[in-house]
Design an enzyme around this catalytic site. Structure first.
Site, PDB file in Angstrom:
ATOM      1  N   ASN A  43      -5.827 -13.568   2.778  1.00 32.90           N
ATOM      2  CA  ASN A  43      -4.483 -13.085   2.452  1.00 32.90           C
ATOM      3  C   ASN A  43      -3.452 -13.597   3.455  1.00 32.90           C
ATOM      4  O   ASN A  43      -2.388 -14.108   3.078  1.00 32.90           O
ATOM      5  CB  ASN A  43      -4.448 -11.555   2.468  1.00 32.90           C
ATOM      6  CG  ASN A  43      -5.187 -10.921   1.312  1.00 32.90           C
ATOM      7  OD1 ASN A  43      -5.550 -11.594   0.345  1.00 32.90           O
ATOM      8  ND2 ASN A  43      -5.424  -9.627   1.411  1.00 32.90           N
ATOM      9  N   ASN A 182      -0.996  -0.665  10.933  1.00 36.63           N
ATOM     10  CA  ASN A 182      -0.120   0.217  10.170  1.00 36.63           C
ATOM     11  C   ASN A 182      -0.113   1.570  10.869  1.00 36.63           C
ATOM     12  O   ASN A 182      -0.794   1.773  11.873  1.00 36.63           O
ATOM     13  CB  ASN A 182      -0.534   0.296   8.699  1.00 36.63           C
ATOM     14  CG  ASN A 182      -1.908   0.908   8.482  1.00 36.63           C
ATOM     15  OD1 ASN A 182      -2.391   1.713   9.286  1.00 36.63           O
ATOM     16  ND2 ASN A 182      -2.569   0.539   7.388  1.00 36.63           N
ATOM     17  N   GLY A 214       5.125   0.920   5.858  1.00 38.39           N
ATOM     18  CA  GLY A 214       5.240   0.916   4.404  1.00 38.39           C
ATOM     19  C   GLY A 214       6.681   0.763   3.968  1.00 38.39           C
ATOM     20  O   GLY A 214       7.420  -0.103   4.461  1.00 38.39           O
ATOM     21  N   ALA A 215       7.104   1.636   3.056  1.00 39.73           N
ATOM     22  CA  ALA A 215       8.462   1.566   2.520  1.00 39.73           C
ATOM     23  C   ALA A 215       9.530   1.825   3.574  1.00 39.73           C
ATOM     24  O   ALA A 215      10.710   1.491   3.376  1.00 39.73           O
ATOM     25  CB  ALA A 215       8.615   2.577   1.379  1.00 39.73           C
ATOM     26  N   ASP A 245      -0.746  -7.765   4.821  1.00 41.91           N
ATOM     27  CA  ASP A 245      -1.142  -9.129   5.156  1.00 41.91           C
ATOM     28  C   ASP A 245      -0.018 -10.118   4.867  1.00 41.91           C
ATOM     29  O   ASP A 245       0.169 -11.086   5.606  1.00 41.91           O
ATOM     30  CB  ASP A 245      -2.398  -9.521   4.380  1.00 41.91           C
ATOM     31  CG  ASP A 245      -3.603  -8.690   4.784  1.00 41.91           C
ATOM     32  OD1 ASP A 245      -3.701  -8.330   5.972  1.00 41.91           O
ATOM     33  OD2 ASP A 245      -4.444  -8.397   3.911  1.00 41.91           O
ATOM     34  N   GLY A 280      -1.835  -7.266  -7.402  1.00 43.53           N
ATOM     35  CA  GLY A 280      -2.788  -8.094  -6.677  1.00 43.53           C
ATOM     36  C   GLY A 280      -2.361  -8.400  -5.264  1.00 43.53           C
ATOM     37  O   GLY A 280      -1.239  -8.097  -4.845  1.00 43.53           O
TER      38      GLY A 280
END
Length: 297
Positions: A43, A182, A214-215, A245, A280
């Site tokens: 990735n 994270n 995240g967001a 990634d 994906g």
């Protein structure tokens, strides 16, 4: 053009899309199943290549149909696979459940990745020729340590994504330049649930930390600067698989090109925001022109 070596995993992602992920003992009906090339190493390699870097992948695939497809996907994205070996047995797989909110749960079966427990002849030369080495924890830790130590010997910048989260040995942290967990991984590593406090604590072991939120964007901390939060573009997430990634690969490209960290973080956040709007992992990763367009908007 910045040059990046990636030492890490290649997996075939076996993805089930459901309205709501099942609880223990529960069976639910999904609406779609897809096989998508992935693995944290692959990735990050594909993310960096699509973002404009010259990328070499050091890893292992099995001598099965998944291995052929994994290699082909990397090559199609512009990644050099001369150091991606083929071994007897199955390739790695990741079994992923994605819910309607874009969240995911993942079980990784290492397969061929489990054979990657040391550097092979030529690997150190690939690392020495790079500007940056990207590392993750989906291969045996011995190879991660060996790769990071090789990078340090040759003055190559090291970036570690500590996933799956685990206790990291001091000899590894001593040769890492940038740690990118994270917020859950940061909490596992430090025992601190507040991302800022966790990032500051991690600076006792590494010189720079980026905690992805995240967001909410990302939090950057360095020993010589005040912590900085960089927001992410507001988007509606379809599938968050591979977003971290995507972020790391693009961050490595931006930093390798000499961009200041705040700018590099915003550019990487734009890439991740594009990726979560598509299904994906590797299938969702944007190209440089797309990243530049969102970054400029």
């Amino acid at each position: 053009m910045t040059t990046i070596a990636v030492l890490g995993s290649t997996n075939m992602d076996l993805v089930a899309y459901v309205e709501k992920a099942p609880q223990r003992g529960e069976t639910v009906t999904g609406r779609e199943f897809r096989t998508i090339p992935g693995g944290k190493g692959a990735n990050q390699a594909i993310s960096a290549a699509r973002a404009g870097a010259e990328v070499t992948m050091i890893g292992a695939v099995g001598n099965d149909a998944f291995g052929l497809r994994l290699r082909d996907t990397l090559e199609h994205s512009g990644v050099d696979t001369d150091d991606l070996r083929t071994v007897e047995g199955p390739s790695g797989t990741a079994h992923i459940v994605v819910d309607d909110e874009g969240g995911n749960a993942i079980v990784v079966i290492p397969g061929a990745n489990g054979t990657l427990d040391h550097l092979s002849p030529g690997d150190e030369g690939v690392i020495a020729a790079a500007d940056t080495l990207l590392l993750q924890l989906e291969i045996p830790l011995a190879a991660v340590v060996a790769g990071a130590e090789a990078a340090r010997r040759h003055g190559v910048r090291t970036v570690l994504t500590p996933s799956p989260a685990r206790t990291l040995p001091p000899e590894l942290l001593a040769v890492i330049d940038l740690l990118v967990p994270n917020q859950h991984e940061a909490a596992t590593l430090t025992g601190l649930t507040d991302p800022r406090a966790a990032a500051v604590a991690l600076l006792e072991q590494v010189p720079e930390v980026v905690v992805t939120l995240g967001a909410e964007g990302s939090l950057y901390a360095a020993r010589d600067a005040e912590p900085l939060t960089v927001p992410a573009p507001p988007v509606t997430a379809v599938d968050s698989t591979g977003a971290g990634d995507t972020f790391v690969g693009c961050l490595a490209v931006a930093v390798g090109e000499g961009r200041p960290m705040p700018e590099a973080l915003r550019w990487a956040a734009a890439a991740a925001a594009l990726s979560v709007q598509r299904a994906g992992a590797t299938a969702s990763m944007p190209y440089r022109s797309e990243i530049d367009a969102l970054y400029a908007s």
